[in-house]
Design a protein around this motif. Structure first.
Motif: not given
Length: 306
Positions: A204-211
């Motif tokens: 989910v974090l990766r999908s949000m764009g969190c690096q």
């Protein structure tokens, strides 16, 4: 000092480490900073501890680089360390260790940042001029404004682990994480998620764009002599696939309209086409005007770069 690896969420590679102090108590065992930092602040020992930590951390970071591990190093500063001497202390530690300033990130909690009476801003600007990076730790539990953030040379916002723990459980926590990623993007900063424990949170974090992320999914904080093995273990964790991001449709739309938005978005339709379809079927946005591409776009997930 213990060190926790920080992982690039796209590549799965360890790109940094955060230094975290531990106290080997003779009766209570190994204690984390939440058990003794406040005590050290109250009895006046925090500056001595902070000076020792700064020296140890930059020396260990220089050792890692000599070993071929080109990693950034983060160190936490207590609000009690943000005095007129801190910039000179950081400069002296970097000089004596030979560590390049761009490899060091200074972290200050959001609460300390909000209570700033001038010294945090001055410290941040001075360290930035040296080339040192600046991050706000435990972000999302207080009330920083976009205007305030823009006044500082911030390199990263670290999403509080309490919010990360809510991913998949709390829509509010998940929405807050998403908002922090968008806020960081608006001020030209990156995001680091703390306390990542599950592959679902990772995806989910990766999908949000969190690096970047750190947490027990990859490794706890470990002593320096165990860091090499911890890094190898981290890079053995599979990279999570991005999850499709569903639009946040206005509450007042009908079930049929919500389905239309979600379906057309999943099919790759443009916002103009979605707006046109909504106007043919409904004719009105919940605000009372016709649907526009902009109104559709405001509810869609932000594009994420690889």
């Amino acid at each position: 000092m213990h060190y926790q690896p920080v992982v690039d969420l796209t590549s799965g590679k360890v790109v940094a480490v955060e230094s975290l102090m531990r106290w080997q108590h003779p009766i209570l065992g190994l204690l984390g900073p939440n058990r003794f930092i406040t005590l050290a602040e109250d009895c006046g020992l925090i500056r001595q501890l902070g000076d020792w930590a700064l020296g140890r951390v930059v020396e260990d970071a220089a050792v890692l680089i000599r070993q071929g591990l080109e990693l950034d190093m983060a160190i936490n500063l207590s609000v009690h360390q943000l005095d007129d001497e801190i910039v000179a202390k950081v400069h002296g530690a970097l000089e004596s260790s030979g560590l390049g300033p761009s490899r060091l990130t200074v972290e200050v909690t959001e609460s300390a940042f909000l209570n700033d009476e001038g010294i945090t801003a001055e410290m941040c600007e001075a360290l930035s001029r040296q080339g040192v990076k600046f991050a706000i730790d435990d972000f999302g539990t207080s009330f920083s404004s976009l205007l305030r953030l823009r006044q500082y040379p911030i390199n990263a916002l670290k999403i509080d682990g309490v919010l990360v723990a809510g991913i998949g459980k709390s829509a509010d926590d998940e929405a807050t994480c998403d908002s922090i990623v968008s806020l960081a993007r608006a001020v030209g900063a990156s995001t680091v998620a703390e306390g990542v424990e599950t592959t679902e949170q990772y995806a989910v974090l990766r999908s949000m764009g969190c690096q970047r992320g750190q947490g027990w999914l990859w490794s706890p904080a470990v002593p320096m002599d165990q860091l090499g093995a911890a890094i190898a273990a981290c890079e053995g964790v599979p990279v999570a696939e991005r999850q499709p991001r569903m639009p946040r449709v206005p509450e007042a739309v009908s079930h049929a309209e919500a389905n239309l938005i979600v379906t057309m978005h999943a099919e790759g339709s443009s916002t103009h086409d979605i707006a046109a379809a909504l106007n043919r079927s409904a004719g009105r946005h919940p605000s009372g005007v016709r649907w526009t591409a902009g109104a559709v776009a405001r509810g869609l997930p932000a594009p994420v770069t690889s």
